[in-house]
Write an enzyme that holds these catalytic residues in place. Structure first.
Site, PDB file in Angstrom:
ATOM      1  N   VAL A  56       9.110   2.502  -0.388  1.00 39.88           N
ATOM      2  CA  VAL A  56       8.955   1.043  -0.342  1.00 39.88           C
ATOM      3  C   VAL A  56       8.933   0.391  -1.714  1.00 39.88           C
ATOM      4  O   VAL A  56       8.988  -0.829  -1.820  1.00 39.88           O
ATOM      5  CB  VAL A  56       7.698   0.633   0.455  1.00 39.88           C
ATOM      6  CG1 VAL A  56       7.798   1.096   1.902  1.00 39.88           C
ATOM      7  CG2 VAL A  56       6.425   1.143  -0.211  1.00 39.88           C
ATOM      8  N   ASN A  82       1.567  -0.711   5.232  1.00 42.15           N
ATOM      9  CA  ASN A  82       0.494   0.261   5.134  1.00 42.15           C
ATOM     10  C   ASN A  82       0.688   1.278   4.016  1.00 42.15           C
ATOM     11  O   ASN A  82      -0.278   1.877   3.556  1.00 42.15           O
ATOM     12  CB  ASN A  82       0.355   0.997   6.473  1.00 42.15           C
ATOM     13  CG  ASN A  82      -0.594   2.161   6.384  1.00 42.15           C
ATOM     14  OD1 ASN A  82      -1.798   1.995   6.199  1.00 42.15           O
ATOM     15  ND2 ASN A  82      -0.055   3.362   6.465  1.00 42.15           N
ATOM     16  N   SER A 133      -8.149  -2.914   1.546  1.00 47.91           N
ATOM     17  CA  SER A 133      -9.303  -2.033   1.540  1.00 47.91           C
ATOM     18  C   SER A 133     -10.540  -2.820   1.169  1.00 47.91           C
ATOM     19  O   SER A 133     -10.464  -3.766   0.373  1.00 47.91           O
ATOM     20  CB  SER A 133      -9.089  -0.908   0.520  1.00 47.91           C
ATOM     21  OG  SER A 133     -10.267  -0.159   0.337  1.00 47.91           O
ATOM     22  N   TYR A 146      -6.002   1.578  -7.792  1.00 43.09           N
ATOM     23  CA  TYR A 146      -6.027   1.387  -6.345  1.00 43.09           C
ATOM     24  C   TYR A 146      -6.719   0.071  -5.986  1.00 43.09           C
ATOM     25  O   TYR A 146      -6.198  -0.723  -5.196  1.00 43.09           O
ATOM     26  CB  TYR A 146      -6.737   2.573  -5.689  1.00 43.09           C
ATOM     27  CG  TYR A 146      -6.845   2.481  -4.193  1.00 43.09           C
ATOM     28  CD1 TYR A 146      -5.777   2.844  -3.388  1.00 43.09           C
ATOM     29  CD2 TYR A 146      -8.019   2.055  -3.575  1.00 43.09           C
ATOM     30  CE1 TYR A 146      -5.873   2.779  -2.002  1.00 43.09           C
ATOM     31  CE2 TYR A 146      -8.132   1.989  -2.203  1.00 43.09           C
ATOM     32  CZ  TYR A 146      -7.057   2.350  -1.416  1.00 43.09           C
ATOM     33  OH  TYR A 146      -7.162   2.277  -0.053  1.00 43.09           O
ATOM     34  N   ALA A 148      -7.235  -2.580  -7.865  1.00 46.49           N
ATOM     35  CA  ALA A 148      -6.448  -3.725  -8.340  1.00 46.49           C
ATOM     36  C   ALA A 148      -5.275  -4.010  -7.402  1.00 46.49           C
ATOM     37  O   ALA A 148      -4.989  -5.172  -7.073  1.00 46.49           O
ATOM     38  CB  ALA A 148      -5.950  -3.467  -9.759  1.00 46.49           C
ATOM     39  N   LYS A 150      -5.018  -3.213  -4.186  1.00 47.47           N
ATOM     40  CA  LYS A 150      -5.513  -3.706  -2.893  1.00 47.47           C
ATOM     41  C   LYS A 150      -6.016  -5.149  -3.007  1.00 47.47           C
ATOM     42  O   LYS A 150      -5.846  -5.944  -2.079  1.00 47.47           O
ATOM     43  CB  LYS A 150      -6.593  -2.782  -2.340  1.00 47.47           C
ATOM     44  CG  LYS A 150      -6.067  -1.405  -1.955  1.00 47.47           C
ATOM     45  CD  LYS A 150      -4.975  -1.492  -0.899  1.00 47.47           C
ATOM     46  CE  LYS A 150      -4.529  -0.121  -0.417  1.00 47.47           C
ATOM     47  NZ  LYS A 150      -3.576  -0.197   0.696  1.00 47.47           N
TER      48      LYS A 150
END
Length: 165
Positions: A56, A82, A133, A146, A148, A150
């Protein structure tokens, strides 16, 4: 008319569970993941799915993913963003290349998939579900890239809620 969802990160975890739930409710699902072996194994046991191996974070692969799903199903009623990678590393110990991999998949992927699928979703009056999250709101420690990414998803989701009215 059978509804169709495109779920990224569908080979395992939340993506596979989402696929299972949609199938139980009569949907067809384009399952997207960059891990071809895991995706093939997961999709092999399911009816009503189209496995698409794609990353993606690569625009050309996102376009191909969309085109394959539309060619097979003729429509897309939902996009579930996702796909994600986690990196357990403190900010001062995180190499820039690691940072970029997390951003490319977790945040850029959401942008690219949404941008590519908005015309099809507008045609079907479909919906977008972005998986973020709770760490985007609270932090976690040792996962700055992670968190940042989310948090960025939360911001994009709010902005798109206004843009797509």
């Amino acid at each position: 008319m059978t509804k169709v969802a495109l779920v990224t990160g569908a080979a395992r975890g939340i993506g596979l569970a989402t696929t299972d739930l949609l199938l139980e409710r009569g949907w067809q699902v384009a399952m997207v993941d960059r891990d071809g072996d895991e995706l093939t194994a997961a999709a092999g046991q399911l009816q009503g799915v189209l496995p698409v191996i794609a990353d993606v974070s690569i625009p050309e692969q996102v376009d191909r993913m969309r085109d394959e799903a539309l060619a097979r199903f003729g429509r897309i009623d939902a996009l579930v963003n996702n796909a994600g990678v986690a990196l357990f590393s403190r900010a001062h110990q995180t190499a820039f290349e690691q940072w970029r991999e997390v951003m490319a998949t977790n945040l850029d992927g959401v942008f690219l998939c949404t941008q590519a699928l908005v015309p099809a979703l507008a045609e079907s009056r479909g919906a977008i579900v972005n998986i973020a999250s709770k760490t985007a709101l609270t932090g976690q420690g040792g996962t700055s890239a992670y968190v940042a990414a989310k948090a960025g998803i939360l911001g994009l989701t709010r902005e798109w809620a206004v843009d797509f009215l």
